[in-house]
Design an enzyme around this catalytic site. Structure first.
Site, short mmCIF file in Angstrom:
data_model
loop_
_atom_site.label_atom_id
_atom_site.label_comp_id
_atom_site.label_asym_id
_atom_site.label_seq_id
_atom_site.Cartn_x
_atom_site.Cartn_y
_atom_site.Cartn_z
N GLU A 1 0.93 -1.31 0.24
CA GLU A 1 -0.17 0.08 -0.03
C GLU A 1 0.90 1.08 0.22
O GLU A 1 1.98 1.11 0.16
CB GLU A 1 -0.92 0.16 1.03
CG GLU A 1 -1.87 -1.17 1.29
CD GLU A 1 -3.06 -1.31 2.33
OE1 GLU A 1 -3.74 -2.10 2.29
OE2 GLU A 1 -2.68 -0.46 3.41
N ASP B 1 -15.35 10.63 21.17
CA ASP B 1 -15.85 10.70 22.52
C ASP B 1 -14.63 10.61 23.79
O ASP B 1 -14.46 11.17 24.69
CB ASP B 1 -16.60 9.48 22.77
CG ASP B 1 -17.74 9.65 22.08
OD1 ASP B 1 -18.27 10.73 21.49
OD2 ASP B 1 -18.33 8.37 21.40
N HIS C 1 -8.55 9.95 3.62
CA HIS C 1 -8.54 9.02 2.71
C HIS C 1 -8.67 9.44 1.27
O HIS C 1 -9.59 9.97 0.88
CB HIS C 1 -9.16 7.60 3.03
CG HIS C 1 -8.72 6.39 2.51
ND1 HIS C 1 -8.74 6.12 1.06
CD2 HIS C 1 -8.07 5.38 2.97
CE1 HIS C 1 -8.45 5.05 0.67
NE2 HIS C 1 -7.84 4.45 1.84
N ARG D 1 -0.87 9.13 1.75
CA ARG D 1 -2.23 9.56 1.61
C ARG D 1 -2.47 11.05 1.43
O ARG D 1 -3.35 11.43 0.62
CB ARG D 1 -3.15 8.94 2.77
CG ARG D 1 -3.19 7.22 2.62
CD ARG D 1 -3.98 6.71 3.71
NE ARG D 1 -4.36 5.46 3.73
CZ ARG D 1 -4.86 4.55 4.31
NH1 ARG D 1 -4.95 5.19 5.61
NH2 ARG D 1 -4.85 3.51 4.30
N HIS E 1 -10.74 10.35 7.48
CA HIS E 1 -10.54 8.79 7.61
C HIS E 1 -10.05 8.40 8.91
O HIS E 1 -10.31 7.30 9.74
CB HIS E 1 -9.73 8.33 6.41
CG HIS E 1 -9.23 6.86 6.29
ND1 HIS E 1 -10.21 6.03 6.45
CD2 HIS E 1 -8.41 6.30 6.59
CE1 HIS E 1 -9.88 4.61 6.33
NE2 HIS E 1 -8.43 4.74 6.55
N ARG F 1 -0.18 9.17 9.06
CA ARG F 1 -0.46 7.71 9.61
C ARG F 1 -0.03 6.94 8.14
O ARG F 1 -0.79 7.17 7.01
CB ARG F 1 -1.75 7.35 9.96
CG ARG F 1 -1.73 5.88 10.10
CD ARG F 1 -3.08 5.24 10.60
NE ARG F 1 -4.21 5.27 9.67
CZ ARG F 1 -4.38 4.39 8.86
NH1 ARG F 1 -3.74 3.36 8.81
NH2 ARG F 1 -5.57 4.45 8.20
#
Length: 550
Positions: free
Chosen positions: A121, A225, A246, A292, A353, A388
């Site tokens: 990826e 939360d 994303h 990304r 994302h 990330r």
């Protein structure tokens, strides 16, 4: 349901990969655990994760290469020690999942050994994505739920939403802010009752905050939360400006939050314009396999420049059997919308994302409050930095569940039971006669966050967002003070805090780095070493409540 629910040793908030992994590990030591799930157990982000889990299994790959790729994607803000810690536990994490019944895609070799199939990826220099076809998260989630259901030491409580954490003073040195966790007030959303759960330790495993944006790949539960709960209790929060978009979410009027896995690009999928022309080569020499943030900004730029609704991801040049074998979920979902990906390109747009920042933790998942832990997407460990890398998220869940497990097993015998806790006070509130206010505020918040604090930012946009969030905060606080809590109100109250944290963090960063791109400061700030953005809450005078500091 077991009697331990009111006084578990450990209360875990969240039923995704991080929370359930920790529950199973602790239960083996006789620890009594309650796992709270806001909706059904399968409604967390883990269940919907398609791609897989990054780990070094290929003989041509190496730990050093995985570390280097992660540091490169993180744009100078990863903690190298945390990256090394996480990556070196990749193989053992996968093996533990297999011992829990997770079946990964692979084949038997001639010698009778099982060999995992590995995807590649974006950002990865080798094939290292362990997966179960294109529904890895579902396989992990269902296996862990099944194991947890079987365990006498684990109570799985669905449809419970945490209202507030309960804290008290602690001995000097145990916490930088002199507080320890005692439990939580939780809303039983089916009975509409607020209950009190006392616990020696509490673990936040609540996932991210991506529903703060209009378009997101995440399930409805991702409302920040845990971040808001920890912030209100006095914990520091870090790197909230780094919200990952994303690049490829299915664009279709009936499709909500359906992700087209990065593995499609890893297996040769091409991003093209409506006229069929490729464009990624104009933005990065790595093309479709660039990190990304680069791919998302490129798509965003093409959509805005050309006034088009979407771009397209085309893998139709691959054999039909290959596509159906590797991407059965994506193939079927697209077919449900009359898109045959073996013959047609897929319409895609970027969508929120992943939350790279979160509650600041150390290498054992400990927060600023004694015996309060945060694991998974809710936490900021230092692994992801400013961006990330694909498939490092489930790996982080597993590794830091293990780290919290190590620390808790050692410390639990020494933690005194919490004192009797006061019940939730509803004597001064009534049922709402204007629930429409909640949905209107929710929509307003998500719209202006998308418009002003999205993929591309500017000082003017951030100031606009800040002025709007201040107004919403006041409205929501007034509403919260007058009416009985509902799950929607709790989520809205949390989201407005998360929105403010993102805006404040983005305003502090006077440069473009990783996922934070601003038109006013389009380059890296080379004048000083890169630093994480850390926000410190300020205690309100005379009250055990915290607010945003300057």
């Amino acid at each position: 349901m077991h009697n331990s629910v009111n006084h578990p040793d450990v209360l875990i908030v969240g039923s995704g990969g991080a929370g359930l992994s920790l529950a199973l590990k602790l239960a083996e030591h006789g620890v009594k655990i309650a796992v709270l799930s806001k909706f059904a157990l399968t409604e967390g982000s883990t269940f919907y994760a398609q791609g897989g889990i990054s780990a070094v299994f290929d003989a041509e790959d190496s730990i050093e290469s995985h570390i280097e790729d992660t540091l490169d994607a993180g744009a100078g803000l990863c903690d190298p020690d945390i990256v090394r810690l996480t990556v070196t536990h990749g193989k053992s994490s996968i093996n533990w999942l297999r011992s829990q019944g997770v079946v990964f895609t692979g084949e038997e070799t001639e010698s009778g050994e099982f060999k995992l199939h590995l995807h590649r990826e974006g950002g990865h220099s080798h094939r290292r994505i362990v997966h179960t076809a294109d529904a890895t998260g579902k396989a992990v989630s269902l296996s862990l739920i099944e194991r947890a259901r079987e365990h006498a030491n684990i109570d799985l409580l669905e449809h419970y939403n945490v209202v507030e954490l309960i804290t008290g003073p602690c001995a000097d040195g145990a916490s930088p802010i002199g507080k320890r966790i005692l439990g939580a007030y939780v809303l039983d959303t089916q009975k509409q009752q607020v209950k009190t759960i006392a616990a020696r330790a509490v673990v936040l495993a609540t996932g991210g905050a991506n529903k703060v944006y209009l378009y997101s790949t995440n399930p409805q539960s991702s409302t920040g939360d845990g971040i808001a709960l920890a912030w209100r209790a006095g914990c520091r929060v870090s790197n909230m400006e780094f919200m990952q978009f994303h690049p490829t979410c299915l664009y279709h009027p009936q499709a909500r939050a359906f992700l087209i896995s990065e593995a499609v690009r890893g297996e040769g999928g091409k991003l093209i314009l409506p006229n069929g022309a490729p464009f990624m080569q104009n933005y990065d020499p790595r093309g479709e396999l660039a990190p990304r943030d680069i791919v998302a900004r490129a798509i965003d730029a093409e959509i805005k420049k050309r006034g088009i609704d979407c771009v397209y991801l085309d893998i139709s040049h691959k054999p039909e059997a290959f596509i159906r074998e590797h991407f059965p979920t994506i193939y079927q979902q697209c077919l449900d919308y009359d898109i045959d990906i073996t013959r047609q390109p897929i319409p895609v747009v970027p969508a929120a994302h992943y939350t790279c920042g979160g509650v600041l933790t150390d290498s054992y998942a400990r927060t600023d409050i004694a015996n309060l832990y945060a694991i998974g997407e809710v936490a900021c460990t230092g692994l992801h930095g400013a961006n990330r890398m694909a498939s490092n998220s489930l790996l982080e869940c597993l590794v830091f569940a293990e780290r919290a497990h190590i620390d808790l097993v050692k410390k639990l015998p020494e933690i005194a039971p919490p004192p009797p806790l006061p019940p939730w006070d509803e004597s001064q509130v009534s049922d709402s006669d204007e629930e429409v206010v909640v949905s209107h505020n929710w929509n307003e918040l998500r719209n202006f966050m998308w418009d002003y604090v999205g993929i591309v930012r500017s000082d003017k946009r951030l100031h606009r967002a800040q002025s709007r969030v201040e107004l919403l905060k006041k409205e929501i606080a007034e509403y919260y003070g007058n009416f009985r809590v509902t799950s929607d109100l709790l989520e809205l109250r949390n989201l407005v805090i998360v929105a403010e944290l993102i805006i404040r963090s983005a305003m502090r960063r006077k440069e473009s780095r990783g996922l934070h791109y601003t038109l006013d400061y389009p380059n890296l700030d080379q004048s000083k070493p890169p630093e994480p953005t850390i926000l410190q809450p300020v205690r309100l005078q005379g009250r055990n409540t915290y607010e945003m500091g300057e």
